[in-house]
Every structure is written in C-alpha cells, then in structure tokens.
Design a protein around this motif. Structure first.
Motif, PDB file in Angstrom:
ATOM      1  N   PHE A  68       0.939  -1.301  -0.072  1.00 55.73           N
ATOM      2  CA  PHE A  68      -0.037  -0.046   0.038  1.00 55.73           C
ATOM      3  C   PHE A  68       0.767   1.422  -0.200  1.00 55.73           C
ATOM      4  CE2 PHE A  68      -3.716  -2.646   0.534  1.00 55.73           C
ATOM      5  CZ  PHE A  68      -4.455  -1.965   0.151  1.00 55.73           C
ATOM      6  N   THR A  73       2.084   2.015  -3.167  1.00 52.77           N
ATOM      7  CA  THR A  73       1.329   1.993  -4.109  1.00 52.77           C
ATOM      8  C   THR A  73       1.341   0.877  -5.424  1.00 52.77           C
ATOM      9  OG1 THR A  73       2.187   3.530  -5.570  1.00 52.77           O
ATOM     10  CG2 THR A  73       1.302   4.638  -3.914  1.00 52.77           C
ATOM     11  N   SER A 130      -5.323   3.100   4.662  1.00 51.99           N
ATOM     12  CA  SER A 130      -5.743   4.337   3.860  1.00 51.99           C
ATOM     13  C   SER A 130      -4.525   5.467   4.092  1.00 51.99           C
ATOM     14  CB  SER A 130      -7.074   4.846   4.323  1.00 51.99           C
ATOM     15  OG  SER A 130      -7.893   3.768   3.971  1.00 51.99           O
ATOM     16  N   MET A 147      -1.691   4.632   1.964  1.00 49.92           N
ATOM     17  CA  MET A 147      -2.048   4.690   0.536  1.00 49.92           C
ATOM     18  C   MET A 147      -1.975   6.367   0.540  1.00 49.92           C
ATOM     19  SD  MET A 147      -5.849   4.304  -1.010  1.00 49.92           S
ATOM     20  CE  MET A 147      -5.910   2.527  -0.189  1.00 49.92           C
ATOM     21  N   GLY A 188       1.439   8.440  -4.708  1.00 52.66           N
ATOM     22  CA  GLY A 188       1.208   8.996  -3.403  1.00 52.66           C
ATOM     23  C   GLY A 188       1.491  10.533  -3.333  1.00 52.66           C
ATOM     24  N   THR A 233     -12.077   5.365  -0.633  1.00 49.73           N
ATOM     25  CA  THR A 233     -10.872   4.710  -0.860  1.00 49.73           C
ATOM     26  C   THR A 233     -10.896   4.503  -2.259  1.00 49.73           C
ATOM     27  OG1 THR A 233     -12.105   2.535  -0.797  1.00 49.73           O
ATOM     28  CG2 THR A 233     -10.979   3.357   1.451  1.00 49.73           C
ATOM     29  N   SER A 281      -7.293   5.992  -3.917  1.00 53.76           N
ATOM     30  CA  SER A 281      -6.556   4.797  -4.602  1.00 53.76           C
ATOM     31  C   SER A 281      -6.024   5.395  -6.003  1.00 53.76           C
ATOM     32  CB  SER A 281      -7.342   3.713  -4.696  1.00 53.76           C
ATOM     33  OG  SER A 281      -6.684   2.639  -5.478  1.00 53.76           O
ATOM     34  N   SER A 284      -3.841   8.471  -5.633  1.00 55.70           N
ATOM     35  CA  SER A 284      -2.159   7.892  -5.341  1.00 55.70           C
ATOM     36  C   SER A 284      -1.711   6.986  -6.108  1.00 55.70           C
ATOM     37  CB  SER A 284      -2.288   7.479  -3.859  1.00 55.70           C
ATOM     38  OG  SER A 284      -2.768   8.587  -2.945  1.00 55.70           O
ATOM     39  N   VAL A 318      -2.712   3.897  -6.442  1.00 51.78           N
ATOM     40  CA  VAL A 318      -2.409   2.685  -5.770  1.00 51.78           C
ATOM     41  C   VAL A 318      -3.217   1.373  -6.071  1.00 51.78           C
ATOM     42  CG1 VAL A 318      -2.946   1.657  -3.376  1.00 51.78           C
ATOM     43  CG2 VAL A 318      -2.341   3.872  -3.629  1.00 51.78           C
TER      44      VAL A 318
END
Length: 485
Positions: free
Chosen positions: A313, A316, A336, A339, A351, A425, A429, A432, A434
C-alpha cells in the motif's frame, strides 16, 4: 504560443515506440498459438499510420520546446498512449467496452493497477504481457523512457522531465539528462531482472516471473493470476516481493548514489527515507498486533501478511497475498494513511510522497516555534538543504488540489450510488495510483467492473492527474496557459 508541429513530432515518435513494443506481443501470441495476434497486428498498423501522419504534420519544425509545450506534450502523451494501448483489448474481444479498455490501459500506464477484468487468468499470454508492459513503461514515465532511448528526441528534454518527474525536489545525477535517464533506467532494469530471477528460482514459471517482476518494480500491481501473489502460497515469493517493492519505493537517485558512489551515510541520514521506514515499521507493528489478537493469526503469518500489505500500500503497488478487505476496519484506516503518503520522490511509487510529508512536518514545527518566537526567521530545511518559499507554496497548492479532487470524486461517486467507504478509498486509490481499494463491494481482491461508465472516465482522469502530480495536468485547464507567449 503552443508549437503544435513540435508536439505532433514528439507524439509521432512516441507512438512509433508504442507500436514497436506491441509488435513484441504479436510474436508472443504466435509462439503460444493464441488468437490475439490479429488484435495486436491491427493495433500496430493503426498506431503506425497515426504516428506517420503526426510525423508528417511535424515536418520542418525546430526542437525548441518551451515550458507550455512540455506540460502539454507530457499530458497528451499519456492520453494518446492509453488510447492506442487500449486497441488490443477491444480488438481481441476481451474488453468489449471502449470505456473499460481505456480505463484498463490508463490504469496500466499510470501504474495504478486497478482492473476491470474479473478473471485475468482467462486472458491470453500476449494480453497479460501487454498489461504488465504498460506498467513497466509507465513506472518511470513514458517520455522519460523515450529520453533514455532517443536522447535527441527534443531540445527541451529537461522541461519534459520537470513536467513528468515525481516529487517537489529533483536530484540531478549528471549534467546531461539523457545520461541521467540511462543510469536510472539501468537501475530499474537491474531491479526487474534480479526480481524476475529470484521469482523463477523460487518456483514461478518464466512467464509469471517476468510479468510479476515488471509490475512489482513498477509498483503497478497487475497480476497474471486472480489471487495475485497469493496464488503461489510461497513465503519466499512474498518476502522477495516485499524487498523489491520496498527498493522500488525508494528514490532511484538515492539508490544510484548509494550503489555507485558509495554514499552510505547520505542514504542512512536521508529524512525522506527515515519517514518512509518509520511509517512501514509502525504500521506493520500495529497491523500485526490486530491480526494476532483479533484474527487469530500466528506470529509468522501476521508478520508476512501485515508487512506485505503495508509495503504494497505505501509503495502503491497493489499486489496482495491476503484479503485485507476481510480484516478489522481499523486496519483499513492504517492502510488508507499509507495509501495517502505513498513512497519516496523519484521512485516508481505514487502517493503524496514522503518528502512532502517531511516538509509538512517541518512547516508545522516552525509554526509552533513561531508562536513562541514571532520574530524568528525559521527556514524549512530537508537533508541540510533549505527549501525555498516557492516550493513551500507549491506544496500547499498541491495538497489543497489533492484533497479537493478526492472530495469531488467522492461526492460524484456517492451520487452515482457507490457506497461511502468504497467512494473515499477509490478516490484515494486513484489519486495516489495505488490500485486496491478497501470495502465490501469493491475490495482489494475484486475488480472495479461494477462502476458506472461516467465514474470510470472520471477515475481515468484522476489516475492521470495522480501520476503527473496534479499540477502538471490542471495547469493546462487554466486560461493563462493558453494566453501570452
């Protein structure tokens, strides 16, 4: 003024490169006797024709690239690459919707790793390899990759590098950017080959080892199996993935200075790396405790699953060996946060970047000191270097835009019927880069196919903004960008 002829010329060269890479997939499809060779053949022909047309439109132009041209060509290169890179998915029939194909390709090139394909194991080898290749090329940047291969591409390559590089502070390793690009890509290639070799001797097939190595070092996360690296149930593979995700989340410039210049002291004293290590260590410890006492994991399993997800995470990457969506919700909060922060600047990770985290902490500390000493002059220093005020204001602008884009995306997804947990999220995501999200409808092990088309297009744009660090894309939509000289 925008020099459109020069932009057409650059895009034409880039598309020739994309066509050449897709040609490799034709050979792979023929070797495996699979049906997608014609789809890649069509993609190569169409891409090459458009590349020739753009080269023709770019004849008799200078190589004098200004800053406006650089930001525009970088943004357009990612959009155009994703458009033509989506052709094999549609032409082969594995993704019938152009929206889905474009989303999948943009997710690949931006190394986000979010997928709309429910069963990746049903894809032929060439399409799987193309997905991995999009991430590997996008890991350090499409244009940056081209600068390493074609140093004479443009005269303003340093401006292009500034538009595409990650992080607020750029490290210059060599006076010539082409040489610097080759050194950095050399490190990237070495990590990929080393990772693939270790995966192979630990039990992966040659095909799987190459694909997983490409997506792990690119911190992308696309897999050749539905259960990602969890398919192998091999702790050696898991720990190898952890090591290479970690290395790929560190600044490649710092790796270069350590490996080839012997500056170990600089490596150990790097403030960004220290924050990166602190986040990994503290998050792993917290998740381990939760897994042991709430989920009855053994110590070894808690360490392996916790560390794997934490590194995945924060860098990423998005590969998984366990379903974090089934863990207690407090672990979702921890993941999170990781993340959001992401990896180090100058790495393949996305990120907010740990270097910005260091700068924010320094600014907060200075403001607390200023409360007591209002007349004090307190410079922001990172690694014994004073951060200019312009970089500090750019940091705050980036942070504000990042949060604003995430909030806007969150509200739009709520309106379209996506649940609250997934909405926030998913926004984090994509911004960033991810890939996995945390929720019950679209968890870290699930595809994003159920999202409405309008949301997929919005998220494709958000992934692009996240990869190019928002400001490089947003500036194109400002009136001042198109006015003046």
């Amino acid at each position: 003024m925008i020099d459109w002829k020069l932009i057409f010329k650059i895009l034409g060269k880039l598309l020739f490169l994309e066509a050449a890479v897709m040609s490799v997939c034709i050979v792979m499809s023929l070797c495996y006797h699979e049906s997608d060779a014609s789809a890649f053949g069509l993609a190569v022909v169409v891409t090459s024709i458009v590349a020739c047309l753009l080269q023709y439109l770019g004849l008799r132009t200078t190589n004098n690239l200004n800053r406006r041209d650089a930001y525009l060509v970088v943004t357009l290169s990612w959009i155009v690459f994703s458009f033509f890179g989506a052709i094999p998915f549609v032409a082969s029939g594995y993704l019938t919707s152009p929206t889905d194909a474009y989303f999948e390709t943009m997710s690949g090139f931006t190394t986000t790793g979010a997928s709309l394909i429910d069963d990746v194991e049903s894809l032929p080898h060439a399409l799987l390899f193309w997905r991995s290749t999009t991430q590997w090329i996008g890991g350090l940047g499409i244009v940056f990759f081209t600068i390493a291969i074609i140093p004479s591409l443009i005269g303003g390559d340093i401006k292009v590098f500034s538009a595409e590089a990650t992080g607020p502070i750029r490290s210059k390793l060599h006076p010539r950017l082409g040489t610097q690009a080759k050194w950095i890509w050399g490190i990237y290639l070495f990590l990929t080959v080393a990772c693939a070799f270790l995966f192979w001797i630990e039990g992966m097939s040659v095909f799987d080892s190459i694909n997983y190595a490409m997506t792990v070092t690119a911190t992308g996360g696309f897999a050749t199996h539905n259960s990602s690296t969890g398919f192998f149930h091999n702790p050696y593979i898991d720990y190898t993935a952890i090591v290479f995700m970690f290395l790929s989340g560190i600044s490649f410039s710092l790796l270069y200075l350590t490996a080839f210049r012997g500056r170990m002291r600089e490596f150990l004293r790097n403030a960004e790396l220290r924050l990166f290590l602190l986040l990994i260590a503290s998050a792993t410890l917290m998740i381990m405790v939760i897994l042991i006492f709430s989920c009855q994991y053994s110590f070894a399993d808690a360490l392996r699953s916790g560390l794997f997800q934490v590194v995945s995470f924060i860098t990423t990457t998005g590969v998984f060996n366990d379903d974090a969506g089934q863990w207690p919700h407090i672990t979702w909060v921890i993941l999170s946060v990781l993340m959001f922060f992401g990896g180090c600047s100058g790495s393949t990770a996305g990120g907010f970047k740990c270097i910005r985290g260091v700068m924010v902490l320094e600014i907060i500390r200075n403001e607390l000191r200023r409360v007591i000493h209002p007349r004090a002059v307190l410079p922001v220093r990172v690694n014994n270097t004073t951060v200019p005020f312009t970089s500090q204001s750019a940091l705050m602008g980036y942070f504000a835009l990042y949060l604003l884009l995430c909030l806007v995306t969150y509200f739009i997804m709520i309106i379209t019927g996506v649940d609250s947990t997934n909405s926030i999220t998913i926004a984090l995501s994509c911004a960033s880069n991810v890939g996995p999200t945390l929720g019950l409808e679209i968890g870290p092990t699930m595809s994003w196919a159920i999202l409405p088309d309008i949301v997929k297009w919005m998220l494709s744009l958000l992934m692009l903004m996240g990869r190019l660090e928002i400001l490089s894309v947003v500036v194109i939509f400002t009136p001042s960008f198109w006015q003046g000289h």
